[in-house]
Design an enzyme around this catalytic site. Structure first.
Site, short mmCIF file in Angstrom:
data_model
loop_
_atom_site.label_atom_id
_atom_site.label_comp_id
_atom_site.label_asym_id
_atom_site.label_seq_id
_atom_site.Cartn_x
_atom_site.Cartn_y
_atom_site.Cartn_z
CG ASN A 248 6.27 3.48 -1.20
OD1 ASN A 248 6.54 3.78 -2.25
ND2 ASN A 248 5.60 2.71 -0.69
CE LYS B 248 3.12 4.71 0.84
NZ LYS B 248 1.65 4.17 1.36
CG HIS C 9 2.78 -0.05 -2.71
ND1 HIS C 9 1.20 0.50 -2.80
CD2 HIS C 9 3.16 -0.04 -1.86
CE1 HIS C 9 1.94 0.39 -1.18
NE2 HIS C 9 2.68 0.47 -0.45
CD GLU D 83 -0.50 3.70 -1.62
OE1 GLU D 83 0.23 4.09 -1.69
OE2 GLU D 83 -0.69 3.97 -0.05
CD GLU E 173 3.87 -2.86 1.72
OE1 GLU E 173 3.15 -1.97 2.85
OE2 GLU E 173 3.66 -3.01 0.37
CB SER F 66 1.63 1.39 10.82
OG SER F 66 0.49 2.14 10.11
N GLY G 125 -0.81 3.00 6.27
CA GLY G 125 -1.16 4.31 6.15
C GLY G 125 -2.27 4.69 7.41
#
Ligand code: PGA
Length: 259
Positions: free
Chosen positions: A9, A11, A93, A95, A165, A211, A171
């Site tokens: 991913n 991003k 996701h 985010e 996740e 991670s 992140g």
């Protein structure tokens, strides 16, 4: 037998030419017994697909509109993503949820629209550590899935990919914990078995994200309910990515060296 699925991913990283160079560097080094995909910025999808040629690299969209077409300035339709070569679309996701206020209802609309458009959803779920600690299991994820999967038939569900996740691991500096990854994926599979049936739940691929890196991927992928990884930062470097997608060969090599 669920085929392992490793996804980069990216991003909002890498421009079109960087993305194409990356594909060129990896396309002949993909393991045959796993599915490998990259989710770049949408403007890179088409060129990456052309660069990937006949390799089995999956080109994945990071988001899509639930609307078929029309006056939605700045949005990208599922039909255009399919035309550009995307075979999967990531939806929900964390985010997107946190930074762009996407609700479970909106994500549900997108999931149904993706299924109609013939592109497979990768549904992302997330959980705060404190929520897991209070409840002892991942209730928040269950609630997300209940709404997001509304109207999805058992037959459609078996091809859908779900990712788990924990938000503290995405992140962040926290290292991914393989036991937490396994517990989250196992609980998601159990909830699918309860709300659909065991057969379908057994076919759904459930990935872990947060991670993942070349040092921890082997241990995470060895867990029985973890069918793949959704990788952010560590996937941006070609060598790291090659190391991670070839984690099985690395494990065999290390085992042989230990003898
Ligand atoms: P990370 O991101 O690997 O950088 O933690 C994972 C993700 O957001 O999917």
């Amino acid at each position: 037998m669920r085929k392992p699925f490793i996804i980069a991913n990216w991003k909002m990283n890498k421009d079109v030419h960087e993305s194409m160079r990356f594909v060129e560097a990896i396309k002949n080094k993909l393991p045959v017994d796993q599915e490998i995909g990259i989710a770049p910025q949408a403007v890179s999808l088409y060129n990456m697909k052309l660069t990937a040629g006949n390799s089995n690299l999956q080109i994945i969209a990071q988001n899509a509109s639930a609307q078929a077409d029309g006056p939605y300035t700045g949005e990208i339709s599922l039909r255009t993503l399919v035309d550009a070569g995307a075979t999967y679309v990531m939806l929900g996701h964390l985010e997107r949820r946190r930074l762009f206020n996407e609700s479970n209802l909106v994500i549900n609309e997108k999931v149904l629209a993706a299924l109609d458009a013939g592109i497979t959803p990768i549904i992302c779920t997330d959980e705060e550590m404190v929520q897991t600690e209070i409840n002892g299991e991942i209730h928040y994820v269950f609630q997300q899935l209940k709404t997001v999967l509304n109207g999805v038939s058992p037959d459609q569900l078996k091809d859908i990919v779900i990712s788990y996740e924990p938000s503290w691991a995405v992140g962040s500096k926290h290292t991914a914990n393989p036991d937490i990854a396994e517990a989250g994926c196992r609980q998601i599979r159990q909830s699918l078995a309860d709300s659909y049936n065991y057969d379908v739940a057994d076919q759904v691929r459930i990935l872990y994200g947060g991670s993942v890196n070349p040092q921890n991927i082997q241990e995470i992928m060895a867990k029985p309910n973890v069918d793949g990884a959704l990788i952010g930062r560590a996937s941006l470097d070609v060598n790291n990515f090659l190391q991670m997608i070839n984690y099985q060969q690395q494990a065999q090599l290390q085992a042989a060296q230990a003898i």
